[in-house]
Structure formats: structure tokens, C-alpha cells
Write an enzyme that holds these catalytic residues in place. Structure first.
Site: not given
Length: 278
Positions: A59, A74, A32, A61
Site C-alpha cells: 500500500e 504520503h 503499509h 501513496d
């Protein structure tokens, strides 16, 4: 007939993670925002740490800079993790790269990440509307369709991205489609809803507002509909084992080192060996 839970690997090779120990499918381990124990989430250094642990899936953003570059970040505002303040959308890519994230390097562009690690697969949460077109154009230009999964809490935004891509690209549901599948799965409607929404995976928390989302029945119904179930954000080993025992298809974790150990000890690791780039 029960579906294997694996979408057609010819159409969506992103989700065709390798078989381990004779299993029909093995779970995906997602690091993450990279592995960021030093607070430098979504940076090249955090991604490098995850790669060194052997992760093939991250993962991340993305948002757009003021000059239309796709930045890996993010928050809408810079203050939480950088030495800057104000909206990310007000800064150019050059200005963002000069900031310090968690005491480390600057905000990277998505192009930098894709080009630096051509073997990585990226689960990408498109966080803002102004990022939709530049993100789709970048994926098309780099022919990265098989390396990315398009995600967003907004199904409207996610659909806009998919319409702009020039090849089939894996996608996971936003909040609305997740809720529809959860509510309709007992009625046998998960498959048509997922097909209509253009999703191959549901990425969900184990619980939402006190309601348990991930149950054995939910996982079984999603698999019967040909939809994978990925659960976020799971950081404790006991929770990882419990969810993997339920048969989920992927786990997203901040504790990348714990997740890698868990999957290896379960003979379910599909990543590279430590120190080997994917």
C-alpha cells in the site's frame, strides 16, 4: 445466491490472489508504505524489506512534483519524514530524490517502483488533484492496469483517474462511497452502489469515530455484493486473527513481519517465500 466475494478475475486480475489450502479465496496481506521500522516509509529501502519478507502487495501513496512526476509520498508537506520542508508540490523530482526520508534514501518516483519490481501489485492512494493525470498517463504508458488498485479518500478524484485509464483497473471506494455502502448494505443496496461507483473493494478502518465499521454482517453483505473488504491499519497479532476469523479479504499493516507470520501460521500466505522476489 451468495457471491464468492471475488470480483471477476478476468476483468480485475489485481484482486485474483492465489487460492491456498483449498479455500475459495485467501486474504491479501498489504505492507503499509513498505516495511519501515527505521522511519523510511514509502522508500525503495522500505519496499525492498517488504519484498524480502515475501510481500506481493504494497500500500503506497502518490503525489505530483512541480515538474509533473508521480512521486511516492504520503504527506502534503515534507517536514514530518524528510530533511526538507515545504510542500512536495513545490519541488522537482530531482530535488525530491536528493532528500533523505527517515535517514534513508530520497523520495522515489512511481515509475521507479513499477519498473524495479514488475511482480509487485500496488494499492495506490492518489493524494492530490495535480497527480490525477500524470498518474493515469503513467499507468497507461507502462500498461500497469493489472498491477495497481486505484484508491483515494476522494471519490471524485478516484473517478477522474478511472476515466483517464484506457483499460479496466481495480478500485476501492473513497469515504463517501464507503459510508453509502455501510448504511445501505442492510437494505440490500450494496451491490448497485458499488457497481455505480466502479469499486471492487472497500478499504476501511475497523472503527470510525467510535462506530464499528467491520462487523460479521457488514463483511457478509459486502461479499454477497461481490465486494472485497480490506481493513487498515492493523498492527497487533490478536487483531489480525480476529479480523481474519471474520472473513475479511485483506489486511493493511505497518507490522509487515507480524502480518507475514500470522498469515503463514494460518496457512493463508499468498506471497513469495522470504528472500524471493515476487
Amino acid at each position: 445466491m451468495r457471491h464468492s466475494g471475488r470480483p471477476d478475475p478476468g476483468r480485475y486480475p489485481y484482486l485474483d490472489h492465489r487460492v491456498v489450502a483449498g479455500r475459495a479465496r485467501s486474504p491479501i496481506g498489504f505492507s503499509h508504505r513498505g516495511f519501515a521500522p527505521e522511519g523510511d516509509e514509502n522508500t525503495m529501502a522500505a519496499f525492498q524489506r517488504a519484498v524480502e519478507l515475501g510481500f506481493r502487495y504494497l500500500e503506497i501513496d502518490v503525489r505530483a512534483s512541480s515538474d509533473g512526476q508521480v512521486m511516492v509520498f504520503h504527506d502534503e508537506d515534507l517536514a514530518r519524514v524528510t530533511d526538507g520542508t515545504g510542500p512536495i508540490a513545490d519541488r522537482t523530482a530531482a530535488e525530491l530524490s536528493a532528500l533523505r526520508v527517515g535517514g534513508g534514501g530520497g523520495v522515489p518516483t512511481l515509475a521507479e517502483v513499477l519498473l524495479r519490481w514488475p511482480g509487485l501489485r500496488l494499492n495506490i492512494d492518489v493524494k492530490s488533484d495535480d497527480c490525477v493525470r500524470p498518474f493515469a498517463e503513467l499507468v497507461n504508458r507502462l500498461a500497469a492496469h493489472d498491477r495497481v488498485l486505484v484508491a483515494s479518500f476522494s471519490d471524485r478524484r478516484r473517478r477522474r483517474v478511472l476515466r483517464l485509464l484506457d483499460r479496466p483497473t481495480a478500485s476501492s471506494a473513497g469515504m463517501m462511497v464507503n459510508a453509502l455502502v455501510k448504511l445501505s448494505a442492510p437494505l440490500g443496496l450494496a451491490a448497485p452502489i458499488a457497481r455505480g461507483a466502479g469499486v471492487q473493494a472497500l478499504q476501511v478502518p475497523e472503527r470510525h469515530r467510535g462506530i464499528r465499521v467491520v462487523t460479521p454482517a457488514f463483511v457478509a453483505r459486502c461479499h454477497a455484493a461481490g465486494v472485497q473488504v480490506h481493513v487498515w491499519t492493523i498492527n497487533e497479532r490478536r487483531d489480525m486473527d480476529r479480523l481474519l476469523d471474520l472473513g475479511v479479504d485483506g489486511l493493511v499493516s505497518d507490522a509487515a513481519d507480524v502480518l507475514a507470520t500470522c498469515l503463514r501460521e494460518r496457512s493463508a500466505w499468498t506471497g513469495a517465500q522470504p528472500g524471493q522476489e515476487p
